[in-house]
Design an enzyme around this catalytic site. Sequence first.
Site, PDB file in Angstrom:
ATOM      1  N   HIS A  58       0.829  -1.215   0.000  1.00  0.00           N
ATOM      2  CA  HIS A  58       0.000   0.000   0.000  1.00  0.00           C
ATOM      3  C   HIS A  58       0.863   1.264   0.000  1.00  0.00           C
ATOM      4  O   HIS A  58       0.469   2.287  -0.560  1.00  0.00           O
ATOM      5  CB  HIS A  58      -1.013   0.004   1.157  1.00  0.00           C
ATOM      6  CG  HIS A  58      -0.434  -0.021   2.526  1.00  0.00           C
ATOM      7  ND1 HIS A  58      -0.002  -1.187   3.117  1.00  0.00           N
ATOM      8  CD2 HIS A  58      -0.228   0.967   3.409  1.00  0.00           C
ATOM      9  CE1 HIS A  58       0.445  -0.891   4.333  1.00  0.00           C
ATOM     10  NE2 HIS A  58       0.321   0.394   4.535  1.00  0.00           N
ATOM     11  N   ASN A 104     -27.118   6.823  -5.579  1.00  0.00           N
ATOM     12  CA  ASN A 104     -28.506   7.269  -5.622  1.00  0.00           C
ATOM     13  C   ASN A 104     -28.574   8.759  -5.275  1.00  0.00           C
ATOM     14  O   ASN A 104     -27.800   9.240  -4.437  1.00  0.00           O
ATOM     15  CB  ASN A 104     -29.298   6.433  -4.604  1.00  0.00           C
ATOM     16  CG  ASN A 104     -30.674   6.983  -4.344  1.00  0.00           C
ATOM     17  OD1 ASN A 104     -30.846   7.825  -3.468  1.00  0.00           O
ATOM     18  ND2 ASN A 104     -31.633   6.525  -5.095  1.00  0.00           N
ATOM     19  N   CYS A 127     -31.620   2.718  -9.902  1.00  0.00           N
ATOM     20  CA  CYS A 127     -32.652   2.440  -8.897  1.00  0.00           C
ATOM     21  C   CYS A 127     -34.033   2.912  -9.343  1.00  0.00           C
ATOM     22  O   CYS A 127     -35.031   2.639  -8.687  1.00  0.00           O
ATOM     23  CB  CYS A 127     -32.279   3.102  -7.579  1.00  0.00           C
ATOM     24  SG  CYS A 127     -31.977   4.871  -7.790  1.00  0.00           S
TER      25      CYS A 127
HETATM   26  C1  LIG Z   1     -26.953  -3.233  -6.709  1.00  0.00           C
HETATM   27  C2  LIG Z   1     -26.215  -2.280  -5.808  1.00  0.00           C
HETATM   28  C3  LIG Z   1     -25.821  -1.064  -6.294  1.00  0.00           C
HETATM   29  C4  LIG Z   1     -25.135  -0.167  -5.461  1.00  0.00           C
HETATM   30  N1  LIG Z   1     -24.761   1.020  -5.992  1.00  0.00           N
HETATM   31  C5  LIG Z   1     -24.154   1.918  -5.187  1.00  0.00           C
HETATM   32  C6  LIG Z   1     -23.742   3.166  -5.716  1.00  0.00           C
HETATM   33  O1  LIG Z   1     -23.909   3.472  -6.908  1.00  0.00           O
HETATM   34  N2  LIG Z   1     -23.131   4.024  -4.880  1.00  0.00           N
HETATM   35  C7  LIG Z   1     -22.897   3.752  -3.556  1.00  0.00           C
HETATM   36  O2  LIG Z   1     -22.365   4.601  -2.841  1.00  0.00           O
HETATM   37  N3  LIG Z   1     -23.272   2.551  -3.038  1.00  0.00           N
HETATM   38  C8  LIG Z   1     -23.877   1.633  -3.814  1.00  0.00           C
HETATM   39  N4  LIG Z   1     -24.221   0.404  -3.301  1.00  0.00           N
HETATM   40  C9  LIG Z   1     -23.919   0.127  -1.892  1.00  0.00           C
HETATM   41  C10 LIG Z   1     -22.432  -0.168  -1.706  1.00  0.00           C
HETATM   42  O3  LIG Z   1     -22.030  -1.225  -2.573  1.00  0.00           O
HETATM   43  C11 LIG Z   1     -22.152  -0.507  -0.238  1.00  0.00           C
HETATM   44  O4  LIG Z   1     -22.346   0.665   0.574  1.00  0.00           O
HETATM   45  C12 LIG Z   1     -20.768  -1.075  -0.039  1.00  0.00           C
HETATM   46  O5  LIG Z   1     -20.581  -1.329   1.343  1.00  0.00           O
HETATM   47  C13 LIG Z   1     -19.685  -0.118  -0.512  1.00  0.00           C
HETATM   48  O6  LIG Z   1     -18.425  -0.678  -0.221  1.00  0.00           O
HETATM   49  P1  LIG Z   1     -17.064  -0.026  -0.741  1.00  0.00           P
HETATM   50  O7  LIG Z   1     -17.148   1.435  -0.496  1.00  0.00           O
HETATM   51  O8  LIG Z   1     -16.046  -0.690   0.123  1.00  0.00           O
HETATM   52  O9  LIG Z   1     -16.903  -0.389  -2.153  1.00  0.00           O
HETATM   53  C14 LIG Z   1     -24.869  -0.501  -4.115  1.00  0.00           C
HETATM   54  C15 LIG Z   1     -25.240  -1.768  -3.643  1.00  0.00           C
HETATM   55  C16 LIG Z   1     -25.907  -2.646  -4.473  1.00  0.00           C
HETATM   56  C17 LIG Z   1     -26.318  -3.984  -3.938  1.00  0.00           C
END
Ligand SMILES: Cc1cc2nc3c(=O)[nH]c(=O)nc-3n(C[C@H](O)[C@H](O)[C@H](O)COP(=O)(O)O)c2cc1C
Length: 182
Positions: free
Chosen positions: A71, A123, A156
């Site tokens: 990292h 969203n 969504c």
């Molecule tokens: C189908 C789907 C779509 C998602 N799209 C988004 C998105 O566009 N933006 C977002 O902030 N979280 C979105 N999420 C929620 C995140 O994936 C979730 O908060 C996750 O913990 C983010 O982890 P990360 O920040 O470690 O990648 C989505 C979840 C699902 C199931």
Amino acid sequence: MKTILLGVSGSISAYKAADITNELTKLGYQVDVVMTKSAQEFITPLTLQSLAKRHVHTDVMDEPDVALINHIELAKRADLFLIAPASANIIGKIANGTGDDLLSTVALPLQTDVPKVIAPAMNTYMYQNPVVQRNLATLKELGYQEIEPREALLACGDYGRGALATVETIVDYCQKILADKK
Ligand SMILES: Cc1cc2nc3c(=O)[nH]c(=O)nc-3n(C[C@H](O)[C@H](O)[C@H](O)COP(=O)(O)O)c2cc1C
């Protein structure tokens, strides 16, 4: 050759990271991709690895070169740090100095002179949430630049601001920063 450290987080628009990786690689940049666990639910490391033609990094405890701390090395060789798409979660983690996965950890040792760009995607109500806006404001105070999301019909079904900026906008933005950087 300039290196772009590209963070990909868990958004439905993570598939667009493939085009971003492809375009930046074709422009002659070395792209080091770091994916969160959630990002890998949307697009595989194999896809991004094939386009970047480089190993994709997914785990803070994975040390491909035993002589180095991965990292820290990723942060040191970055000429630009880009997160696209940036989830609400990763924005909150980086704004608060959390380092509980590779992407949030790699953000911590980045030097102040490394340009840092985030392209949020979420969203519209998530994007408008005061805590998300506060985290974005914190990141900007810390020197991050935001490529604002577009207004569009979102996955969504809601209409509003939250769609990832276009690949062209993101790639052009990075090119401009790197062209201005010595
Ligand atoms: C189908 C789907 C779509 C998602 N799209 C988004 C998105 O566009 N933006 C977002 O902030 N979280 C979105 N999420 C929620 C995140 O994936 C979730 O908060 C996750 O913990 C983010 O982890 P990360 O920040 O470690 O990648 C989505 C979840 C699902 C199931």
